[in-house]
Write an enzyme that holds these catalytic residues in place. Structure first.
Site, PDB file in Angstrom:
ATOM      1  N   CYS A   2       0.848  -1.189   0.000  1.00  0.00           N
ATOM      2  CA  CYS A   2       0.000   0.000   0.000  1.00  0.00           C
ATOM      3  C   CYS A   2       0.881   1.235   0.000  1.00  0.00           C
ATOM      4  O   CYS A   2       2.099   1.159  -0.084  1.00  0.00           O
ATOM      5  CB  CYS A   2      -0.905   0.005   1.226  1.00  0.00           C
ATOM      6  SG  CYS A   2      -1.898  -1.487   1.427  1.00  0.00           S
ATOM      7  N   ARG A  52      -4.842   1.485  -0.725  1.00  0.00           N
ATOM      8  CA  ARG A  52      -4.794   0.049  -0.497  1.00  0.00           C
ATOM      9  C   ARG A  52      -4.619  -0.759  -1.778  1.00  0.00           C
ATOM     10  O   ARG A  52      -5.316  -0.528  -2.769  1.00  0.00           O
ATOM     11  CB  ARG A  52      -6.079  -0.417   0.209  1.00  0.00           C
ATOM     12  CG  ARG A  52      -6.032  -1.898   0.585  1.00  0.00           C
ATOM     13  CD  ARG A  52      -7.303  -2.379   1.231  1.00  0.00           C
ATOM     14  NE  ARG A  52      -7.163  -3.795   1.619  1.00  0.00           N
ATOM     15  CZ  ARG A  52      -8.169  -4.604   1.880  1.00  0.00           C
ATOM     16  NH1 ARG A  52      -9.408  -4.159   1.830  1.00  0.00           N
ATOM     17  NH2 ARG A  52      -7.942  -5.874   2.216  1.00  0.00           N
ATOM     18  N   ILE A  55      -4.368  -7.578  -0.702  1.00  0.00           N
ATOM     19  CA  ILE A  55      -3.581  -8.805  -0.808  1.00  0.00           C
ATOM     20  C   ILE A  55      -4.128  -9.876   0.143  1.00  0.00           C
ATOM     21  O   ILE A  55      -4.320 -11.021  -0.242  1.00  0.00           O
ATOM     22  CB  ILE A  55      -2.091  -8.546  -0.476  1.00  0.00           C
ATOM     23  CG1 ILE A  55      -1.510  -7.465  -1.404  1.00  0.00           C
ATOM     24  CG2 ILE A  55      -1.290  -9.837  -0.559  1.00  0.00           C
ATOM     25  CD1 ILE A  55      -1.433  -7.852  -2.856  1.00  0.00           C
ATOM     26  N   GLU A  78       3.392  -6.389   4.810  1.00  0.00           N
ATOM     27  CA  GLU A  78       2.763  -7.654   5.179  1.00  0.00           C
ATOM     28  C   GLU A  78       3.411  -8.187   6.455  1.00  0.00           C
ATOM     29  O   GLU A  78       4.621  -8.099   6.629  1.00  0.00           O
ATOM     30  CB  GLU A  78       2.938  -8.720   4.080  1.00  0.00           C
ATOM     31  CG  GLU A  78       2.461  -8.333   2.698  1.00  0.00           C
ATOM     32  CD  GLU A  78       0.945  -8.270   2.563  1.00  0.00           C
ATOM     33  OE1 GLU A  78       0.247  -8.686   3.515  1.00  0.00           O
ATOM     34  OE2 GLU A  78       0.472  -7.785   1.515  1.00  0.00           O
ATOM     35  N   ILE A 294      12.455 -11.413 -18.161  1.00  0.00           N
ATOM     36  CA  ILE A 294      12.601 -10.457 -19.260  1.00  0.00           C
ATOM     37  C   ILE A 294      13.877 -10.782 -20.019  1.00  0.00           C
ATOM     38  O   ILE A 294      14.951 -10.952 -19.418  1.00  0.00           O
ATOM     39  CB  ILE A 294      12.666  -9.012 -18.725  1.00  0.00           C
ATOM     40  CG1 ILE A 294      11.266  -8.535 -18.328  1.00  0.00           C
ATOM     41  CG2 ILE A 294      13.237  -8.063 -19.774  1.00  0.00           C
ATOM     42  CD1 ILE A 294      10.339  -8.256 -19.492  1.00  0.00           C
TER      43      ILE A 294
END
Length: 634
Positions: A2, A52, A55, A78, A294
């Site tokens: 967030c 927010r 998740i 988290e 990539i």
């Protein structure tokens, strides 16, 4: 993941609309919801703003700011072990209304106060307004995965995930600190706790800040320190047992990072770190792990085929994308917006590209950073092991004579070699090392782009060398060796201010949560106590990690020269970016801020364009600063 923003205004001039604007400045960090909490206490106007990215617990009940028993909280990050903490709190009589880690933070803070931090395994930037104790608390995770800026001047305290939130406040003063600019030009980032603006700081990793609203006193407390583990006696454990226990600790930490109510993937470069994360996760998963790579059309810089081979061997759900030089070049004008403090690591470009690729399929991506800092993976660890002792063994009088001779003979006057690429910078670095062959001087020479003398010549205004973790003396002599010293310094500096900043801004640019599985505290607390020769073993970097990977991926697949997704900055500056260089490093724009000795800066550019290709990083760093200045400070 967030974005947070807020203020404590003792003059009570800040308003809720200002708070909303500060929060909206980081909308890219959280497109799924927004919220503000604004109140006026007897002492100050207090605002908490939140964006927010959903998740865990996707319901609106988990929106922020969140409130409980006089506590008001906003949170970026988290807490991976929140379910275990939640269970303990329930046993203690707490009742929960959501399944979010945010609510667990609130209840654990009310139950244990600051001691709760020791229980949190995760990445976090947290702000709490505690009505009961009349204080505001700001907390940053141990490793510094999540950014945390704050500003304190004229009775106004501002804080946020990114500088762009702070600059939205009408009372924020954009006063550039020349000392911070000098730091940036040496390292490619502004070393924490410092910031490009005066009166603005970064909250140090492993620290929390308390502001007493009655007295306005601010105290900063360290709750975790990597040196506490480097300064312990090395573990008495056999190498085979160390490998097995390391794998167990890694596996547990990696599994924690899979906790989510949205799709999760892994950035797979084909190197040992990302292959280790992928292998250990796929080993225990019934479903195919989503991996992303990539590639580049330049075969000399392209590791995508190796990543594809590893993905096929492990059986992952692999996605690769080959980008064109134009796609990479097109990102450069966007860099100053997302990196709103000067930042010069060009690998931000492929990191943004792989983030865009992953965001099409997942909301969370694991990035295998910090393996080098923890398990001895950088080339500079080779240098200290191979050459540090040899130079140090030269008698001091002989080294002193050599330095005097080199001081009297300019590198420009040495036939043949003066035309060789990088000769001049290597000449200066060797001279500095002969003068001081210590690990600190070696690390400094390998890390800095502009030397101390070059910086002094470049600046037209006074500045000072910043006090940072680069000069830390916390590693005790009884537990110190050159490798441990360099790894600890890198963990506290380059990793925090370069690698983690790069990944955070790149992933957040597309609203992708980036997680760093190697940065669980259990891993570094364990690895710091392992003997150094378990990590750098018989001339092989990252030895212990390699042995774990070889259990799941054949050694012949992994053992190859590392290339990485290289950005050809030197070539671009001479060709595709030449017009951009002339625009931003021309006299008019160099004079705009008055910081630089314009002829010295122009000479650097002119030397590069005339064939002194070893100066390409100096030109790139100057270009990145000038582009940042035009975006944010002009």
């Amino acid at each position: 993941m967030c974005g947070i923003a807020g203020f404590v205004d003792f003059k009570k001039q800040s308003t809720e609309p200002v708070l909303a604007e500060m929060s909206c400045a980081v909308a890219h960090r959280g497109p799924d919801g927004q919220g503000v909490y604004f109140t006026e206490s007897a002492d100050a106007a207090i605002g908490l703003g939140h964006r927010r990215l959903s998740i865990i617990d996707l319901s609106t009940a988990a929106n922020q700011p969140m409130h409980f028993d006089g506590l008001h909280l906003i949170f970026n990050g988290e807490i991976y072990n929140y379910n275990e903490i939640r269970d303990e709190l329930i046993r203690r009589g707490h009742e929960f209304h959501t399944h979010s880690d945010t609510e667990v933070i609130l209840h654990s803070w009310r139950e244990w106060g600051a001691d709760a931090i020791q229980q949190w395994h995760g990445m976090f930037a947290i702000a709490i307004y505690d009505e009961r104790n009349n204080e505001v608390i700001c907390i940053r995770d141990r490793a510094g995965v999540k950014p945390y800026y704050y500003y304190w001047k004229d009775d106004l305290f501002l804080f946020g995930s990114e500088l762009k939130s702070l600059t939205k406040h009408p009372s924020f003063k954009k006063e550039i600190d020349p000392s911070a600019v000098a730091s940036f030009l040496q390292y490619g980032y502004v070393s924490h706790p410092h910031c490009i603006y005066r009166n603005t700081l970064k909250l140090k990793p492993g620290h929390f800040l308390r502001m007493n609203l009655s007295s306005k006193d601010i105290t900063t407390i360290q709750y975790w320190n990597v040196y506490d583990y480097y300064n312990k006696p090395k573990l008495r454990i056999s190498l085979p047992d160390a490998i097995n226990e390391t794998e167990r600790i890694l596996e547990k930490a990696f599994q924690y990072r899979m906790v989510a109510d949205v799709p999760v993937g892994v950035f797979l470069s084909g190197g040992y770190d990302s292959s280790c994360v992928t292998a250990l996760l796929q080993k225990n998963s019934r479903e195919k792990i989503k991996t992303f790579t990539i590639g580049t059309t330049d075969e000399k810089l392209n590791e995508a085929p190796y990543a594809k081979q590893i993905a096929a061997h492990l059986g992952t759900d692999h996605t690769e994308y080959y980008c064109t030089p134009k796609e990479a070049l097109d990102i450069i004008p966007e860099l100053p917006f997302f990196y709103d403090e000067p930042f010069a690591d060009s690998s931000a470009i492929p990191t943004i590209l792989v983030s865009r690729l992953a965001r099409k399929k997942v909301t969370v991506a694991l990035s295998a950073d910090a393996g080098d800092e923890i398990f001895a993976g950088y080339n500079r660890y080779d240098y200290i092991s191979r050459y540090g002792k040899k130079i140090g063994a030269i008698p001091a009088p002989m080294r002193k004579l050599a330095v005097a001779a080199m001081e009297s003979i300019s590198s420009e006057k040495i036939p043949y070699f003066r035309n060789k690429q990088n000769f001049h910078s290597r000449y200066d670095k060797l001279k500095n090392l002969l003068a001081d062959p210590s690990p600190s001087e070696l690390l400094k020479n390998l890390s800095q782009v502009f030397s101390d003398k070059e910086i002094k010549d470049l600046f037209a205004v006074p500045f000072q060398a910043l006090e940072t973790a680069h000069s830390s003396t916390e590693l005790k002599s009884g537990y110190s060796d050159p490798l441990a010293y360099m790894m600890a310094i890198d963990y506290e500096t380059y990793m925090v201010d370069d690698i983690l900043q790069k990944v955070d801004r790149a992933t957040m640019s597309v609203s992708l949560e980036g997680r760093e599985p190697f940065l669980d505290q259990d891993i570094i607390e364990w690895a710091a106590q392992l003997p150094s020769d378990y990590k750098y073993h018989n001339g092989q970097k990252k030895y212990i990690l390699r042995q774990i990977v070889h259990r799941y991926i054949p050694q012949q697949i992994m053992e190859r020269p590392k290339m990485g997704f290289g950005i050809p900055i030197e070539t671009w500056l001479s060709n595709e970016l030449k017009d951009l260089v002339e625009e931003y490093l021309g006299e008019a724009q160099l004079k705009a801020h008055g910081l630089f000795n314009v002829p010295a800066a122009r000479n650097t550019v002119r030397d590069f364009m005339n064939g002194r290709k070893e100066k390409h990083l100096k030109v790139w760093y100057l270009l990145m600063f000038q582009m940042w200045y035009k975006q944010w400070a002009s």
